[in-house]
Write an enzyme that holds these catalytic residues in place. Sequence first.
Site, PDB file in Angstrom:
ATOM      1  N   HIS A  60       0.111 -16.709  -4.422  1.00  0.00           N
ATOM      2  CA  HIS A  60      -1.111 -16.499  -5.444  1.00  0.00           C
ATOM      3  C   HIS A  60      -0.794 -16.130  -6.585  1.00  0.00           C
ATOM      4  O   HIS A  60      -1.302 -15.238  -7.581  1.00  0.00           O
ATOM      5  CB  HIS A  60      -2.000 -15.252  -4.566  1.00  0.00           C
ATOM      6  CG  HIS A  60      -2.547 -15.774  -3.315  1.00  0.00           C
ATOM      7  ND1 HIS A  60      -2.971 -14.837  -2.514  1.00  0.00           N
ATOM      8  CD2 HIS A  60      -2.886 -16.909  -3.031  1.00  0.00           C
ATOM      9  CE1 HIS A  60      -3.588 -15.425  -1.545  1.00  0.00           C
ATOM     10  NE2 HIS A  60      -3.473 -16.866  -1.809  1.00  0.00           N
ATOM     11  N   THR A  96       0.804  -1.196  -0.044  1.00  0.00           N
ATOM     12  CA  THR A  96      -0.171   0.216   0.039  1.00  0.00           C
ATOM     13  C   THR A  96       0.852   1.323   0.077  1.00  0.00           C
ATOM     14  O   THR A  96       0.420   2.262  -0.682  1.00  0.00           O
ATOM     15  CB  THR A  96      -1.024   0.247   1.216  1.00  0.00           C
ATOM     16  OG1 THR A  96      -0.250  -0.140   2.562  1.00  0.00           O
ATOM     17  CG2 THR A  96      -1.915  -0.892   1.080  1.00  0.00           C
TER      18      THR A  96
HETATM   19  P1  CNA Z   1      -5.999  -7.766   2.613  1.00  0.00           P
HETATM   20  O1  CNA Z   1      -7.048  -8.556   3.389  1.00  0.00           O
HETATM   21  O2  CNA Z   1      -6.611  -6.320   2.032  1.00  0.00           O
HETATM   22  O3  CNA Z   1      -5.269  -7.154   4.061  1.00  0.00           O
HETATM   23  C1  CNA Z   1      -4.329  -6.266   4.087  1.00  0.00           C
HETATM   24  C2  CNA Z   1      -3.946  -5.535   5.492  1.00  0.00           C
HETATM   25  O4  CNA Z   1      -2.699  -4.777   5.428  1.00  0.00           O
HETATM   26  C3  CNA Z   1      -5.094  -4.945   6.268  1.00  0.00           C
HETATM   27  O5  CNA Z   1      -5.334  -5.811   7.535  1.00  0.00           O
HETATM   28  C4  CNA Z   1      -4.444  -3.617   6.693  1.00  0.00           C
HETATM   29  O6  CNA Z   1      -4.857  -3.142   7.953  1.00  0.00           O
HETATM   30  C5  CNA Z   1      -2.897  -3.793   6.423  1.00  0.00           C
HETATM   31  N1  CNA Z   1      -2.280  -2.680   6.007  1.00  0.00           N
HETATM   32  C6  CNA Z   1      -2.665  -1.844   5.072  1.00  0.00           C
HETATM   33  N2  CNA Z   1      -1.496  -0.845   4.660  1.00  0.00           N
HETATM   34  C7  CNA Z   1      -0.865  -1.451   5.663  1.00  0.00           C
HETATM   35  C8  CNA Z   1       0.645  -0.768   6.002  1.00  0.00           C
HETATM   36  N3  CNA Z   1       1.364   0.284   5.110  1.00  0.00           N
HETATM   37  N4  CNA Z   1       1.476  -1.251   6.807  1.00  0.00           N
HETATM   38  C9  CNA Z   1       0.837  -2.419   7.524  1.00  0.00           C
HETATM   39  N5  CNA Z   1      -0.341  -2.907   7.276  1.00  0.00           N
HETATM   40  C10 CNA Z   1      -1.054  -2.484   6.548  1.00  0.00           C
HETATM   41  O7  CNA Z   1      -4.761  -8.447   1.958  1.00  0.00           O
HETATM   42  P2  CNA Z   1      -4.276  -9.726   2.481  1.00  0.00           P
HETATM   43  O8  CNA Z   1      -2.995  -9.734   1.492  1.00  0.00           O
HETATM   44  O9  CNA Z   1      -4.433 -10.600   3.765  1.00  0.00           O
HETATM   45  O10 CNA Z   1      -5.240 -10.603   1.294  1.00  0.00           O
HETATM   46  C11 CNA Z   1      -4.681 -11.593   0.623  1.00  0.00           C
HETATM   47  C12 CNA Z   1      -5.104 -11.326  -0.954  1.00  0.00           C
HETATM   48  C13 CNA Z   1      -5.227  -9.771  -1.222  1.00  0.00           C
HETATM   49  C14 CNA Z   1      -4.382 -12.102  -1.423  1.00  0.00           C
HETATM   50  O11 CNA Z   1      -5.122 -12.933  -2.419  1.00  0.00           O
HETATM   51  C15 CNA Z   1      -3.539 -10.979  -2.387  1.00  0.00           C
HETATM   52  O12 CNA Z   1      -3.260 -11.428  -4.012  1.00  0.00           O
HETATM   53  C16 CNA Z   1      -4.592  -9.875  -2.698  1.00  0.00           C
HETATM   54  N6  CNA Z   1      -3.968  -8.539  -2.944  1.00  0.00           N
HETATM   55  C17 CNA Z   1      -2.901  -8.334  -3.621  1.00  0.00           C
HETATM   56  C18 CNA Z   1      -2.273  -7.049  -3.686  1.00  0.00           C
HETATM   57  C19 CNA Z   1      -1.014  -6.960  -4.294  1.00  0.00           C
HETATM   58  O13 CNA Z   1      -0.473  -7.761  -5.017  1.00  0.00           O
HETATM   59  N7  CNA Z   1      -0.418  -5.616  -4.088  1.00  0.00           N
HETATM   60  C20 CNA Z   1      -3.282  -5.872  -3.763  1.00  0.00           C
HETATM   61  C21 CNA Z   1      -4.403  -6.154  -3.344  1.00  0.00           C
HETATM   62  C22 CNA Z   1      -4.932  -7.505  -2.847  1.00  0.00           C
END
Ligand code: CNA
Length: 238
Positions: free
Chosen positions: A121, A28
């Site tokens: 993934h 993020t």
């Molecule tokens: P999620 O469920 O969206 O959780 C993300 C977590 O990260 C949340 O609990 C937030 O509070 C926390 N968060 C956000 N920003 C920060 C930060 N700067 N520092 C610390 N914590 C933070 O995502 P998960 O990865 O748990 O879920 C798994 C899914 C999301 C997977 O299948 C991924 O492929 C998928 N995904 C991937 C991407 C990517 O590749 N960048 C983006 C969006 C979703």
Amino acid sequence: MTDAVSVLKQWVNDSDNIVFFGGAGVSTESGIPDFRSVDGLYHQQWKYPPEMILSHSFFEKNPEEYYRFHRAKLVIDGVEPNRAHKKLAELEAAGKLRAVITQNIDGLHQAAGSKKVLELHGSILRAYCSRCGKPYPHEVINYGDGVPRCSCGGVIRPDIVLYEEPLDQDVMAEAIHYIRNAEILIIGGTSLNVYPAAGLIHYYKGKKLVLVNLSETPYDSYADLIIHEKIGEVFSKL
Ligand code: CNA
């Protein structure tokens, strides 16, 4: 520096067997939205819920709509690794970190220089034909319009694990191996809501389980050290 961050710094200094397991929150701070935060993808308006669009059955039935979403929301140009990705690559190069296990599909750990990256993934930087398996460069799916097709007529798809699809069992087995043998397991930027990935936490047998996540997770009570701060900021202090 908060007490918890100084403890983490000390643990990291003293160890040569760290494993990192992360998710969307790691990226993020590079400008890629996660799924479940308030400004994440699940809270944006879209014709279908993202978890439906990102499913195997939806991809099969409606590849046009899938690709509209994919190019609008998953492909983000100009993103760079942030301080979390870079620190992890540095720790590996210094012989302290054994593996990065990620749920992310954005390739940013490799862009930062990490070598041992287990992508649970998959990656949007790889593509293949869903009929004959022929590999394609990612540009074929990530740019342009419509549904990309193979010379065999099959639909070309991203090499990512869609909902309803199984994870690669070799990647899972390797992830379990690293977690089982880790001295320190740092879990960061993941809501620990998506299975089977989230279940990996149960394979850790050590006494230094660190959770670095902005919001609470269902596993907060398992952690030996918990830090509810931005992971890039925390890692820049290590
Ligand atoms: P999620 O469920 O969206 O959780 C993300 C977590 O990260 C949340 O609990 C937030 O509070 C926390 N968060 C956000 N920003 C920060 C930060 N700067 N520092 C610390 N914590 C933070 O995502 P998960 O990865 O748990 O879920 C798994 C899914 C999301 C997977 O299948 C991924 O492929 C998928 N995904 C991937 C991407 C990517 O590749 N960048 C983006 C969006 C979703």
